[in-house]
Scaffold this motif. Structure first.
Motif, PDB file in Angstrom:
ATOM      1  N   ASP A 136      21.426  16.228  -9.557  1.00 13.57           N
ATOM      2  CA  ASP A 136      21.680  17.214 -10.685  1.00 13.57           C
ATOM      3  C   ASP A 136      20.884  16.750 -11.782  1.00 13.57           C
ATOM      4  O   ASP A 136      20.733  15.697 -12.115  1.00 13.57           O
ATOM      5  CB  ASP A 136      23.184  17.310 -11.091  1.00 13.57           C
ATOM      6  CG  ASP A 136      23.802  18.319 -10.046  1.00 13.57           C
ATOM      7  OD1 ASP A 136      23.166  18.830  -9.271  1.00 13.57           O
ATOM      8  OD2 ASP A 136      25.031  18.245  -9.924  1.00 13.57           O
ATOM      9  N   ASP A 169      15.675  20.746  -2.594  1.00 14.53           N
ATOM     10  CA  ASP A 169      16.674  21.194  -3.460  1.00 14.53           C
ATOM     11  C   ASP A 169      16.090  21.610  -4.795  1.00 14.53           C
ATOM     12  O   ASP A 169      15.616  20.750  -5.434  1.00 14.53           O
ATOM     13  CB  ASP A 169      17.628  20.104  -3.671  1.00 14.53           C
ATOM     14  CG  ASP A 169      19.016  20.860  -4.361  1.00 14.53           C
ATOM     15  OD1 ASP A 169      18.905  21.996  -4.768  1.00 14.53           O
ATOM     16  OD2 ASP A 169      20.123  20.230  -4.208  1.00 14.53           O
ATOM     17  N   SER A 182      23.674  23.416  -2.808  1.00 18.53           N
ATOM     18  CA  SER A 182      23.373  22.064  -2.791  1.00 18.53           C
ATOM     19  C   SER A 182      24.611  21.396  -1.725  1.00 18.53           C
ATOM     20  O   SER A 182      23.989  20.851  -0.862  1.00 18.53           O
ATOM     21  CB  SER A 182      23.429  21.359  -4.137  1.00 18.53           C
ATOM     22  OG  SER A 182      22.559  21.712  -5.043  1.00 18.53           O
TER      23      SER A 182
HETATM   24 MG   LIG Z   1      22.500  22.452  -6.868  1.00 18.26          MG
END
Ligand SMILES: [Mg+2]
Ligand SMILES: Nc1ncnc2c1ncn2[C@@H]1O[C@H](COP(=O)(O)OP(=O)(O)O)[C@@H](O)[C@H]1O
Lengths: 240, 665
Positions: free
Chosen positions: B665, A178, A44
């Protein structure tokens, strides 16, 4: 192969952790690149650095067709983007990049077509035209009839396809994704990534995709393996 | 509650970091404001009752076997009422007990005054005030036990049983005397009738409490939401750690209740510390004795528990919504539609109010009932109109920020309504009271002094005498028996038209006293006492409600804005990563509140004004323009404060969207 985006000697540190330890990477126009690797390996961070979201501590990010803010351009027609100001970076991401994230990027109270039209409106396109342009994406992505649905009324796969439409609506040079299939089941994920790669290619945009799923990565032209902030393996399926 | 839950709650609360601490502090601050406001309202309500009861001894309670004569009358100086109680012990009767505030029953020639009246007697020339009372002896002071407020003007005068001031002619006669003048044989001071000047206080406060309770609940709910939004952040982590949803819910409840209780306690302490300051806030007859505003520990405890409970319930219900949605985001897949029946009801109530205000003048009670009815109808109507507003603006919006704001309005019209409702309803209430009722004008009594006499012959005789007295005192006046202003009511007497200011009027009242045969001359304020008591209270209530509503509405707008940012930090963060300027998101946030605020606060204030005009037309009164200006200023200031409160969460928006790791995330 003519490149559109390049990272040269990228270094990124968070305190004592080194997320990127000198990465060189090149993305060709119309090229699709998968970034793979174990969790916490810096995938990332690499994507964010290339997309001008995270500023590297060392190295450069170069984009074709940009003018450098200061200093001599590294090459004719290229510009450094890692040292741009926040506002210019933001505008750059809006105009030249498209983004697909794992989930939660659509505004829940906006109908699908308005979610897609929003970046176009931000670019100053009148609303009617923006919505009209947005709608053209629905049929090719198999979203016919879902234009007025709100994200909460869509399945996970449908929502990701709307996100793809949104990323591509501004005709970007590079699409960053992502873990776009991270919240989907296997079959839906495969379908979504198939659409993502094919539509991006048709549009003449490059694709940079982070995934930990080898099957998903296999849809891309090239695969980059990252481990501990370094490229550990690099494979190319198609020759261009 | 099982101990692991408590233990884990404490651990998580401590480890929640700076942002966690900030939102805890905000929630606690909201709880503090909530409990302070509630305790203040409660204090005003209980205090107004206690205070009114302190005035009851002045109205005589007749007793055929009584031992003394008590005569109540009211005289005005500078338009302020002075309650005068004349007392005469009947000869050959048992001794009468002392009235409240006095050491003993006053002997003939003794007189007692309240401290505030003593000050006035010292500052005003005797021809304007002192000569209305016995001239000979110095006076003593009435202690607090006999007074309702430190500002009250009261005199107690000992008389001979044969004195005209306690004679039958000093009893109530005219239409204006009700509650102001009365005479009876009494055996003590067990009267139960509250004075004209305090009788409506408690009801007016109750109305204010009714209007403010909802905004305070909204505030507490916003505080609860704020905590839950943050808690949701670690919901997934807690699940992974093996906590059951029920445990998570319990933890949230415990934490929110603890934070709420801590805040509410701070509010209670602030209330205690502010008591002396609160006592200085005049209401009705004036400022307060501190003891009147102390509600007692049981009430304090009840308010603290209530506020903490409200916050806990709000936090838990918010979390329940979040926990049940798969992505952990509080999104309704299908926004519940607001139904047309809300509009129908609202219109029906409007029509009903229109019909019932037509024609005859209204009693204050009816008026208040109608107002409450309107308030309720408006609470139904609000979400509907916010929904419509969202759709209309959504259809025509051209800028992204406006479109986002409009879509959010129709997505959660109830939420948007809650944020602005406090200010909107305050605007209505204030529009209705401060503008409408301030302007009640019946007959024109300006510059007139009435001297009631026993009969028409006495009146004719008194005209010449009055002229002489006024000329001797240097007061420019015309005197006659005609009563165009209906100041005498239906009784006989003389009316003097005085030119000059309040000083001349007070001089006239003072020097004409000998003509009254036991009764004091009076001016317009006496005749209008009943009306002014009600309208003044309602006007004060309007102002107070407006001020407190602003405070509370501003606090909840700020909290809601912060909670909204936390709720959607993921989406906002991802949008920002994709290059959406923060400016656009921020503008959308502001417009989301400004749009309904402009339309609704403007609309209701206008409706309030209109209603006030309608009601007052029926009552034959006029609109107060200064009130209208005051209202406009207030609403503008309130709206600006609200914008500032929303703007206060801008740094929060910037902070939660800054870190890509948090968003992705
Ligand atoms: Mg990641
Ligand atoms: N904002 C941040 N602050 C501190 N450490 C970070 C931050 N972002 C990433 N890291 C760290 O950098 C490393 C690489 O992270 P990331 O690129 O997110 O890995 P991946 O996406 O491959 O799972 C990890 O050790 C992670 O903990």
């Amino acid at each position: 192969m003519s490149a559109v985006l390049a990272g040269v000697g990228l270094i990124k540190k968070y305190g004592s952790t080194t997320a990127l330890a000198g990465v060189d990477v090149e993305v060709g126009a119309c090229d699709s690149l998968a970034i793979m690797g174990p969790s916490g390996s810096g995938k990332s961070t690499l994507l964010h650095t290339l997309a001008g979201i995270v500023r590297p501590d060392g190295g450069q990010v170069l984009l074709r067709g940009e003018r450098s803010e200061m200093g001599v351009p590294p090459a004719e027609g290229w510009g450094r983007i890692d040292d741009l100001g926040e506002n210019r970076l933001s505008a750059l991401r809006r105009k030249r990049f498209g983004f697909v994230f794992q989930s939660g990027q659509l505004l829940p109270e906006l109908p699908a077509e308005e979610n897609v039209a929003l970046p176009l409106m931000l670019e100053g396109l009148p609303r009617a035209q923006a919505v009209e342009r947005a709608r053209r994406w629905f049929a090719p992505l198999g979203l016919d009839g879902l234009e007025r649905r709100r994200p909460g009324q869509l399945s996970g796969g449908q929502a990701q396809r709307v996100a793809i439409a949104r990323a591509l609506a501004v005709a970007p040079d590079v699409v960053f994704a992502d873990e776009p299939t991270g919240a989907l089941d296997q079959a839906t994920g495969t379908e979504v990534v198939r659409l993502l790669t094919s539509v991006t290619r048709e549009q003449g945009a490059a694709l940079v995709m982070v995934t930990h799923d080898a099957e998903v990565a296999a849809h891309c032209d090239r695969i980059l393996q990252v481990r501990d902030g370094r490229i550990s393996n690099y494979s190319q399926f198609t020759v261009s | 509650m099982r101990s692991p839950v408590l233990h884990l709650t404490w651990h998580l609360a401590r480890s929640s970091g700076r942002r966690g601490l900030q939102s805890q502090l905000l929630a606690a601050a909201a709880a503090a404001v909530g409990s302070l406001v509630l305790l203040t309202l409660l204090a005003a309500y209980l205090g107004a009752g206690a205070r009114a009861d302190r005035t009851a001894w002045r109205t005589p309670a007749p007793d055929r076997h009584g031992t003394a004569i008590q005569a109540l009358t009211t005289t005005y100086v500078r338009d302020e009422p002075i309650t005068v109680v004349s007392l005469a012990q009947l000869p050959h009767h048992a001794r009468t007990p002392a009235p409240p505030g006095l050491n003993s029953f006053p002997k003939q020639g003794d007189w007692y005054v309240s401290p505030a009246l003593a000050r006035l007697l010292r500052t005003l020339p005797p021809t304007q005030l002192a000569y209305r009372f016995p001239k000979s002896t110095p006076y003593a002071t009435i202690s607090a036990a006999g007074l309702a407020s430190p500002d009250e003007l009261v005199a107690v005068i000992g008389r001979a049983p044969t004195d005209p001031t306690v004679s039958k002619s000093a009893d109530r006669q005219g239409i204006y005397d009700d509650g102001l003048t009365a005479r009876s044989v009494v055996s003590g001071f067990a009267g139960t009738r509250r004075s004209v000047f305090t009788a409506d206080d408690q009801a007016a406060v109750l109305l204010g409490v009714g209007l403010l309770v909802v905004p305070v609940i909204v505030l507490a709910a916003a505080a609860g939401r704020l905590g839950a939004a943050r808690r949701e952040q670690r919901l997934a982590a807690l699940r992974l750690a093996g906590a059951t949803p029920r445990q998570i819910l319990a933890m949230t409840g415990v934490e929110a209740a603890a934070v709420g209780a801590a805040g509410a306690l701070v509010g209670a302490v602030a209330y205690g510390a502010l008591l002396p300051a609160l006592a200085e806030v005049p209401y009705g007859i004036g400022t307060w004795y501190v003891g009147q505003l102390w509600v007692g520990l049981p009430w304090v405890a009840a308010v603290v528990v209530g506020v903490a409970g409200l916050i806990a319930v709000s936090a838990m219900s918010t979390l329940r919504q979040v926990a049940s949605s798969p992505l952990g985001v509080a999104q309704q897949s299908d926004p519940r539609r607001t139904r047309l029946v809300r509009l129908v009801l609202f219109v029906a109530v409007l029509v009903y109010i229109r019909v019932s205000t037509d024609g005859s003048a209204l009693k204050p009670g009816t008026l208040v009932a109608l107002m409450v009815l309107f308030y309720g109808a408006f609470w139904m109507f609000g979400p509907w109109i916010v929904d419509r507003l969202g759709r209309v603006v959504g259809r025509f919006a051209r800028r992204p920020a406006t479109l986002l704001a409009a879509r959010r309005l129709s997505d959660d019209p109830r939420g948007a309504w809650r944020t602005v409702s406090g200010l909107v309803l305050a605007g209505f209430v204030a529009g209705f009271f401060t503008v409408g009722l301030l302007g009640i004008v019946g007959f024109d009594h300006r510059g007139q002094v009435a001297v009631p006499t026993a009969n028409a012959a006495d009146a004719r005789h008194a005209v010449g005498e009055a002229r002489r007295l006024l000329r001797a005192a240097g007061v420019d006046a015309t005197v006659g028996t005609d009563d165009e202003g209906f100041l005498l009511g239906s009784s006989d007497g003389v009316v003097a038209r005085v030119s000059g200011g309040p000083a001349a009027l007070d001089t006239a009242v003072t020097v004409l006293q000998p003509l009254g045969a036991g009764r004091l001359p009076y001016a317009g304020a006496y005749a209008e006492a009943q009306d002014t008591a009600v309208s003044d209270r309602l006007a004060q209530l309007g102002t107070a409600t407006l001020a407190v509503s602003f405070l509370v509405a501003t606090a909840s707008a700020g909290l809601t804005a912060a909670a909204n940012v936390l709720d959607r930090r993921r989406t906002y963060g991802l949008l920002r990563l994709s290059g959406t300027p923060l400016r656009v998101l921020d503008r959308a946030r502001v417009r989301e509140t400004v749009l309904p605020l402009l339309v609704l606060a403007g609309g209701t204030t206008a409706t309030g004004l209109y209603a006030a005009v309608q009601v007052n037309k029926a009552a034959g009164s006029t609109i107060s323009t200064s009130g209208a200006v005051q209202l406009a200023v207030c609403v503008t200031l309130g709206a600006l404060a609200m914008l500032a409160a929303i703007g206060a969460s801008r740094p929060l928006l910037r902070a939660v969207t800054a870190d890509p790791a948090h968003a992705t995330d």
